[in-house]
Design a protein around this motif. Structure first.
Motif, PDB file in Angstrom:
ATOM      1  N   SER A 215       0.818  -1.215   0.000  1.00 39.44           N
ATOM      2  CA  SER A 215       0.000   0.000   0.000  1.00 39.44           C
ATOM      3  C   SER A 215       0.848   1.261   0.000  1.00 39.44           C
ATOM      4  O   SER A 215       0.311   2.358  -0.027  1.00 39.44           O
ATOM      5  CB  SER A 215      -0.912   0.028   1.226  1.00 39.44           C
ATOM      6  OG  SER A 215      -1.552  -1.198   1.390  1.00 39.44           O
ATOM      7  N   HIS A 308      -7.388  -4.510   4.436  1.00 37.74           N
ATOM      8  CA  HIS A 308      -7.770  -4.123   3.073  1.00 37.74           C
ATOM      9  C   HIS A 308      -8.893  -3.088   3.078  1.00 37.74           C
ATOM     10  O   HIS A 308      -8.847  -2.102   2.341  1.00 37.74           O
ATOM     11  CB  HIS A 308      -8.191  -5.369   2.300  1.00 37.74           C
ATOM     12  CG  HIS A 308      -8.496  -5.108   0.871  1.00 37.74           C
ATOM     13  ND1 HIS A 308      -7.528  -5.070  -0.098  1.00 37.74           N
ATOM     14  CD2 HIS A 308      -9.657  -4.822   0.239  1.00 37.74           C
ATOM     15  CE1 HIS A 308      -8.076  -4.779  -1.248  1.00 37.74           C
ATOM     16  NE2 HIS A 308      -9.371  -4.622  -1.089  1.00 37.74           N
ATOM     17  N   ARG A 312      -5.789   0.149   4.493  1.00 38.14           N
ATOM     18  CA  ARG A 312      -5.213   0.481   3.188  1.00 38.14           C
ATOM     19  C   ARG A 312      -5.629   1.878   2.703  1.00 38.14           C
ATOM     20  O   ARG A 312      -4.759   2.696   2.366  1.00 38.14           O
ATOM     21  CB  ARG A 312      -5.608  -0.601   2.173  1.00 38.14           C
ATOM     22  CG  ARG A 312      -4.997  -0.432   0.808  1.00 38.14           C
ATOM     23  CD  ARG A 312      -5.445  -1.550  -0.130  1.00 38.14           C
ATOM     24  NE  ARG A 312      -5.003  -1.245  -1.484  1.00 38.14           N
ATOM     25  CZ  ARG A 312      -5.684  -0.484  -2.308  1.00 38.14           C
ATOM     26  NH1 ARG A 312      -6.851   0.042  -1.942  1.00 38.14           N
ATOM     27  NH2 ARG A 312      -5.213  -0.226  -3.506  1.00 38.14           N
ATOM     28  N   LEU A 316      -3.088   5.033   1.938  1.00 40.44           N
ATOM     29  CA  LEU A 316      -3.069   5.692   0.623  1.00 40.44           C
ATOM     30  C   LEU A 316      -3.349   7.187   0.763  1.00 40.44           C
ATOM     31  O   LEU A 316      -2.669   8.012   0.154  1.00 40.44           O
ATOM     32  CB  LEU A 316      -4.078   5.053  -0.335  1.00 40.44           C
ATOM     33  CG  LEU A 316      -3.863   3.591  -0.711  1.00 40.44           C
ATOM     34  CD1 LEU A 316      -4.747   3.207  -1.875  1.00 40.44           C
ATOM     35  CD2 LEU A 316      -2.430   3.289  -1.048  1.00 40.44           C
TER      36      LEU A 316
END
Ligand code: AMP
Ligand code: MG
Length: 402
Positions: A215, A308, A312, A316
């Motif tokens: 990531s 996830h 994540r 990001l």
């Protein structure tokens, strides 16, 4: 207990862009997030360039040529790639040119070699050639100082190539969020340790390490902490040095689940604890000073799926990414699925293409502890709360795992 969407909203709202920008060599920058726009430093192409091997000519000389009626032109020079010819082409003349060569003055097209027959200083051209054919014109791709790619994009192999093209040996990239990873549990052993009664080898720190790396974060392993307040306090405190702290296990309601109370003792602010999702219900989100803290349920599937879904996007956003949606597709369910309707389900799926159509089936049995269900999966898909059954043939939106 809050919904997935509200949980994500809260995380999103608390996530700030990482401070500090780094100057990185263009080659090393691959996979990093651009902290600058990239603009052209010249016209692209920078000169009128031959796109084929052949002869630079005047199109008026070759208005109605064909194999049967070739035109004879005089060759007055050669323009190889990197070696321009200074000559100027007049009527009835040609300059032999190679792909990448500068189209000489006076020429307005390039006749392809395949339609030409050279004889000494002369060439027969057996095809009509239109003005502009065989030429990529100066500035045709982009003019000087055009915005090509904006900050917030990942540096891809193509962008590395673009940097070289533009003569940019360095680019500015955002820093990687430092992400500490702590696993907790009295039952946990290291990879090389022999299994003994009731013990398991700890896998979560390693799945998380690679997920963080994928990531764009910088993972830091803090090791294993026993389910003991003192041990937890020491390890968790060391995680406060980082931008993000991931704690796996010990966040549920069992007697040994001490993480929430230890976090409170350490003065962390807990934004939520428990989300209406399966796997991942005990998820906890908190903050201490600048450190965002995620308490992830310890079952390997819950840990990876929660990462996830919730961590994540946070990494990001913190790393300056413009878009942080994963790749999705619509797939046809290849089997009927029966579910407990209590919470939103995030199922592990495997997609397959059959006669041009995308199907998805469950990757394995969907227990939160069954790591094989993630090993064999290439996607996740959600089924909302309240649904007891999804019939075969129903369309679902799958989210690819990488
Ligand atoms: P917990 O969230 O601590 O209640 O743990 C839930 C389940 O996940 C238990 O069966 C644990 O043994 C297992 N587990 C916890 N931490 C890990 C880990 N680091 N690696 C593999 N399994 C784990
Ligand atoms: Mg535990």
């Amino acid at each position: 207990m809050i919904s997935i969407n509200l949980a994500k909203q809260i995380i999103f709202q608390k996530t700030r862009l990482i401070k500090g920008v780094e100057r990185e060599g263009f080659l090393q920058a691959q996979g990093r997030v651009l902290a600058q726009d990239i603009r052209t430093t010249t016209d692209l192409p920078a000169f009128n360039r031959a796109t084929v091997d052949g002869f630079a000519v005047k199109s008026v000389d070759l208005k109605a040529q064909s194999a049967k009626f070739p035109k004879l032109l005089k060759i007055i020079g050669v323009a190889e790639a990197g070696c321009p010819s200074k000559k100027i082409i007049g009527k009835g003349q040609a300059i032999k040119i190679m792909t990448g060569g500068v189209v000489p003055k006076g020429a307005d097209c390039v006749a392809m070699k395949e339609y030409c027959r050279q004889k000494g200083n002369e060439v027969f051209v057996g095809q009509a050639v239109r003005k502009g054919e065989g030429i990529a014109f100066k500035g045709e791709d982009a003019h000087k100082n055009s915005l090509i790619i904006e900050k917030g994009n990942l540096v891809t192999p193509a962008i590395v190539g673009l940097c070289a093209t533009l003569g940019l040996p360095f680019v500015k990239v955002f820093g990687r969020p430092k992400t500490a990873i702590l696993v907790t549990g009295n039952e946990l052993l290291n990879v090389t340790q022999k299994l003994s009664s009731g013990k398991i080898r700890s896998s979560n720190q390693y799945s998380l390490f690679t997920q963080v790396k994928e990531s764009g974060g910088a993972p830091i392993l803090l090791g294993i902490a026993r389910d003991d307040r003192r041990a937890l306090i020491t390890k968790i405190k060391s995680g406060f040095e980082c931008d993000i702290l991931l704690i796996s296990g010990g966040v549920s309601v069992g007697d040994c689940d001490l993480v929430p109370s230890v976090l409170r003792t350490l003065g962390a602010k807990i934004f939520f604890h428990k989300v209406a999702v399966q796997p991942g219900k005990p998820l906890l989100f908190a903050k201490k000073n600048k450190t965002l803290i995620f308490g992830l349920p310890g079952n390997p599937v819950s840990t990876m799926v929660s990462f996830h879904e919730f961590v994540r996007p946070c990494i990001l956003k913190m790393s300056g990414r413009r878009d942080f949606l994963t790749k999705t597709a619509t797939a046809i369910l290849a089997e009927e699925i029966k579910l407990n309707p209590a919470r939103t389900k995030i199922l592990r799926g495997k997609t397959l293409l059959r006669e041009g159509e995308l199907f998805v089936k469950l990757s394995e049995h969907q227990g939160s502890g069954n790591i094989i269900s993630v090993v064999k999966a290439d996607c996740l898909f959600k089924v909302p709360e309240g649904v007891r059954k999804v019939v075969k043939g129903r369309k679902v939106v799958v989210e690819y795992l990488s």
